[in-house]
Motif scaffolding. Sequence first.
Motif, PDB file in Angstrom:
ATOM      1  N   GLY A 117       0.812  -0.834   0.369  1.00 12.90           N
ATOM      2  CA  GLY A 117       0.260  -0.109   0.289  1.00 12.90           C
ATOM      3  C   GLY A 117       0.843   1.109  -0.188  1.00 12.90           C
ATOM      4  N   SER A 118       2.075   0.954  -0.278  1.00 13.36           N
ATOM      5  CA  SER A 118       2.858   2.397  -0.065  1.00 13.36           C
ATOM      6  C   SER A 118       2.987   2.722  -1.436  1.00 13.36           C
ATOM      7  CB  SER A 118       4.488   1.882  -0.106  1.00 13.36           C
ATOM      8  OG  SER A 118       4.872   3.267   0.051  1.00 13.36           O
ATOM      9  N   ARG A 119       3.231   3.915  -1.796  1.00 13.46           N
ATOM     10  CA  ARG A 119       3.004   4.862  -2.666  1.00 13.46           C
ATOM     11  C   ARG A 119       4.626   5.348  -2.895  1.00 13.46           C
ATOM     12  NH1 ARG A 119      -1.827  10.449  -2.516  1.00 13.46           N
ATOM     13  NH2 ARG A 119      -2.929   8.693  -3.096  1.00 13.46           N
ATOM     14  N   ASN A 120       5.719   5.350  -2.624  1.00 14.72           N
ATOM     15  CA  ASN A 120       6.565   5.400  -2.798  1.00 14.72           C
ATOM     16  C   ASN A 120       7.664   4.098  -3.932  1.00 14.72           C
ATOM     17  OD1 ASN A 120       7.570   7.233  -1.693  1.00 14.72           O
ATOM     18  ND2 ASN A 120       7.775   7.147   0.020  1.00 14.72           N
ATOM     19  N   ARG A 121       6.983   4.122  -4.607  1.00 15.83           N
ATOM     20  CA  ARG A 121       7.503   2.888  -5.243  1.00 15.83           C
ATOM     21  C   ARG A 121       7.912   3.451  -6.997  1.00 15.83           C
ATOM     22  NH1 ARG A 121       0.749   1.111  -6.777  1.00 15.83           N
ATOM     23  NH2 ARG A 121       1.570   0.651  -9.346  1.00 15.83           N
ATOM     24  N   PHE A 122       8.863   2.429  -7.212  1.00 15.89           N
ATOM     25  CA  PHE A 122       9.641   3.033  -8.130  1.00 15.89           C
ATOM     26  C   PHE A 122       9.574   1.059  -8.650  1.00 15.89           C
ATOM     27  CE2 PHE A 122      10.801   4.805  -3.946  1.00 15.89           C
ATOM     28  CZ  PHE A 122      10.634   6.872  -4.588  1.00 15.89           C
ATOM     29  N   ASP A 123      10.207   2.082 -10.254  1.00 10.46           N
ATOM     30  CA  ASP A 123      10.498   0.708 -10.786  1.00 10.46           C
ATOM     31  C   ASP A 123      11.667   1.262 -12.229  1.00 10.46           C
ATOM     32  OD1 ASP A 123       9.057   2.267 -12.648  1.00 10.46           O
ATOM     33  OD2 ASP A 123       7.169   0.373 -13.898  1.00 10.46           O
ATOM     34  N   ALA A 124      11.763   0.148 -13.052  1.00  5.30           N
ATOM     35  CA  ALA A 124      13.039   0.768 -13.570  1.00  5.30           C
ATOM     36  C   ALA A 124      12.294   1.250 -15.314  1.00  5.30           C
ATOM     37  CB  ALA A 124      13.654  -0.700 -14.450  1.00  5.30           C
ATOM     38  N   ASN A 125      10.830   1.451 -14.944  1.00  9.81           N
ATOM     39  CA  ASN A 125      10.694   2.369 -16.386  1.00  9.81           C
ATOM     40  C   ASN A 125      10.921   4.221 -16.007  1.00  9.81           C
ATOM     41  OD1 ASN A 125       9.694   0.379 -18.035  1.00  9.81           O
ATOM     42  ND2 ASN A 125       7.402   0.850 -16.201  1.00  9.81           N
ATOM     43  N   SER A 126      11.025   4.419 -15.178  1.00  9.16           N
ATOM     44  CA  SER A 126      11.528   5.682 -15.233  1.00  9.16           C
ATOM     45  C   SER A 126      13.306   5.573 -15.960  1.00  9.16           C
ATOM     46  CB  SER A 126      11.470   6.098 -13.776  1.00  9.16           C
ATOM     47  OG  SER A 126      12.341   5.946 -12.833  1.00  9.16           O
ATOM     48  N   GLN A 127      13.736   4.183 -15.643  1.00  7.00           N
ATOM     49  CA  GLN A 127      15.085   4.803 -16.771  1.00  7.00           C
ATOM     50  C   GLN A 127      15.072   4.835 -18.024  1.00  7.00           C
ATOM     51  OE1 GLN A 127      14.927   3.789 -12.849  1.00  7.00           O
ATOM     52  NE2 GLN A 127      16.498   2.053 -12.307  1.00  7.00           N
ATOM     53  N   ASP A 128      14.233   4.420 -18.508  1.00 10.14           N
ATOM     54  CA  ASP A 128      14.208   4.397 -19.653  1.00 10.14           C
ATOM     55  C   ASP A 128      12.442   4.160 -21.068  1.00 10.14           C
ATOM     56  OD1 ASP A 128      12.716   2.196 -19.495  1.00 10.14           O
ATOM     57  OD2 ASP A 128      14.543   0.593 -19.883  1.00 10.14           O
ATOM     58  N   ALA A 129      11.439   4.153 -20.104  1.00 10.19           N
ATOM     59  CA  ALA A 129      10.447   3.599 -20.663  1.00 10.19           C
ATOM     60  C   ALA A 129       9.338   4.930 -20.691  1.00 10.19           C
ATOM     61  CB  ALA A 129       9.870   2.434 -20.549  1.00 10.19           C
ATOM     62  N   ASN A 130       9.180   5.645 -19.296  1.00 10.07           N
ATOM     63  CA  ASN A 130       8.133   6.071 -18.550  1.00 10.07           C
ATOM     64  C   ASN A 130       7.574   7.237 -20.520  1.00 10.07           C
ATOM     65  OD1 ASN A 130       7.360   5.246 -16.572  1.00 10.07           O
ATOM     66  ND2 ASN A 130       8.381   6.829 -15.276  1.00 10.07           N
ATOM     67  N   PRO A 131       8.101   8.082 -20.842  1.00 14.84           N
ATOM     68  CA  PRO A 131       7.988   8.837 -21.730  1.00 14.84           C
ATOM     69  C   PRO A 131       7.312   7.907 -22.661  1.00 14.84           C
ATOM     70  CG  PRO A 131       9.755   9.609 -21.771  1.00 14.84           C
ATOM     71  CD  PRO A 131       9.733   7.643 -20.941  1.00 14.84           C
ATOM     72  N   ARG A 132       7.277   6.749 -22.927  1.00 14.52           N
ATOM     73  CA  ARG A 132       6.504   5.654 -24.239  1.00 14.52           C
ATOM     74  C   ARG A 132       4.925   5.716 -23.601  1.00 14.52           C
ATOM     75  NH1 ARG A 132       4.429   5.735 -28.667  1.00 14.52           N
ATOM     76  NH2 ARG A 132       2.275   5.322 -27.681  1.00 14.52           N
ATOM     77  N   LEU A 133       5.231   4.842 -22.446  1.00 13.75           N
ATOM     78  CA  LEU A 133       4.085   4.732 -21.510  1.00 13.75           C
ATOM     79  C   LEU A 133       2.853   5.865 -20.910  1.00 13.75           C
ATOM     80  CD1 LEU A 133       5.144   2.237 -18.160  1.00 13.75           C
ATOM     81  CD2 LEU A 133       4.504   1.974 -19.962  1.00 13.75           C
TER      82      LEU A 133
END
Length: 726
Positions: free
Chosen positions: A127-143
Amino acid sequence: MSSPSTHFTTCNLCEAMCGLAVTVEGGRVTSIAGDEQDSFSAGHICPKAFALREVYEDPDRLRQPMRRTANGFVPIGWEEALDEVASKLSAIRRRDGKHSIGIYAGNPTVHNLQALLGYAGFLRALGSRNRFDANSQDANPRLLTSLLLYGEHTTIPVPDIDRTHYMLMLGANPAASGGSLMSLGDVKKRVRGIKARGGKLVLIDPRRSETSDWASEHHFIRPGGDAAFLLALLHVLCAEQKVRWAEVRRLSRDSERIEALVRDFAPATVAEQIGIPADTIIRIAREFAAAPSAVAYGRVGTCQQELGTVANWLIDVLNLFTGNLDREGGSMFPQPAFDLGALGRKVAGSDYARWRSRIRGLPEVGGNLPASVMAEEMETAGPGQIRALVCVLGNPVMSVPNSARLDRALAGLEFMVSLDYYINETSRHAHIILPGRHALERSQYDVVFHALQVRNTAKYSLPVLQPAADSRTDFDILYELSMRLGGLRTGVPLVDQALKLGHRFGLRLTPEHIVDLAVRTGTYGDRFLPGRHGLSLRKLTESPHGIDLGPLRTCLAKRIRTQDGQINLAPQILIDDVQRVRTWLTHTKESGMLLIGRRQLRTNNSWMHNCPSLVKGPDRSALLMNPEDATRLGLTEGQTVQVDSRVGSVTVTLAISDEIMPGVVSLPHGFGHQQAASTLRVAGALKGSNVNLLTDETLLDPLSGTASLNGVPVRISTPPQREATV
Ligand code: SF4
């Protein structure tokens, strides 16, 4: 010894999903070959597949949980380890609230059915909002582009590469990567096939990469120049009345705002700054519009930069304006047997910026905050400070910008647990390490990459090897932790009902149950009707080479999730963000030397550097520099140079080559394992430095929070006579 048996599975190391034929004798893998009958990859394989055996046999790979003590890591039992992790996390959550526990998911999570499905449930349990994943190193613009335009992060178009006549490829190197956000299967045949059948592949990249050997032409572009280049292409299309307006208006709304926006971006106004002559931009625009079918595609080069979301948006606009979106030979939407969108909506939601990071106020994308803020969120006291971290199959100390700062922040955490089978630069900080089963010991269905493939297929693979005694899959681990933290919740009503019921009768949910449910209720499913033709887990199990579901088909009307069913072509935040492109164009001269990354065939993730077969041969860690720059700086081939950025400094070997654009230097990711040399004994002996000691956590695309890992300003010099700062 038992006689040899051959098992068919899928390589899970990169997005290509190559089918493998694995021969096992006496419980040992004796050979790994491409599966010629695989429905998608048709026998293609790359050197990384052989590393599956090396990782399996690697003496450095962990086979049981480890606890960190004053005297180093010591093995402990599973129940003790799981209880201790749950009890520590529960105590911190009770005291400081649920957001005090951070969670980071590395790239291998999405390549691992067990981890992916277990992680989806675990996120809800935490239930944490402090979630991180590898997409913010290479894919978030596409998502983020997909969410803004089509109403869903996972509605991602891919090139119909098998049928296109013209492909414009920006910042991608499938010859080394195997294809990304474009699962290719038979990579070589598919990419080379464009030219071979009389089509054209135009490659745009600051480095003349391995893919240029398969391209019709290659053009250097200054890092970060993609958005300006695309705006100039669109300017030409609009000025020369080559836009297919009827098609554009049929599928989208607000297209006239784009026409107004691109007026300022005549090719001559961007050419010098991006490094592509105006007449070349005009020619490419005309060729693209005139081709019987064409597709623009961008990958990490268009994402790992400060203008990433705008660039990804403009790629889709270009495809739509030329009538190539959702059309054969253009940019099309896969129709996977397991609807990734349904899972994505549960994990990622269907909105943007629902919460922001505490210190810098950066928005969540797909439920995750940018990994670039992890260190500051751990270091800065106050409500919401991250006090504990769960790291799932990731090594952020090697992959997040300004990794030295993150390394220090991890050392200051009250508690950390890593799901990993190596003691690496990140997991060495964990109090407990929980190693899941090896890829060959578990079943596989590529939930994510079947949703990104250039031809619709479905494939489920049984484990190749008998799992080691007393071992757990990552699903088992995350399931057990979720139950100890208050129960597993997926948010899918049917699945949650089944979970509750199963739990009451002592039945355990498995990934197989979820895959079966998803494919049977999906596009090609049998809908649980006896005798009905359609997919089920049983049918997939009976088809070890996978099932071909045909070429991509026009299906946007089924995939789009905007309220009116139209593409939201001109979201205000993207229109506004074009102002940053204008600013970029006026500042290019001031940025000096720019550092970019470099994908290599023999690595994908940093842990592959512990495989002897993948790291043998020449040193691949060198800094690439153009001869013009080397001459200007008085540097010579093979000498040691110092690279400095705002955040750090490394020393590396120099390689001089005209494959890199003047003004740009390149270092590959994943080298520099000196910190973990005693537990990654092959990787630790390699030359090279961690490129993320130079990348800067303050350089990012503010819309998507994606790190600008390409285009980092650096200075290159001869090091003083002292030890390197690494
Ligand atoms: S291209 Fe990717 S999926 Fe295929 S064998 Fe290599 S690493 Fe595995």
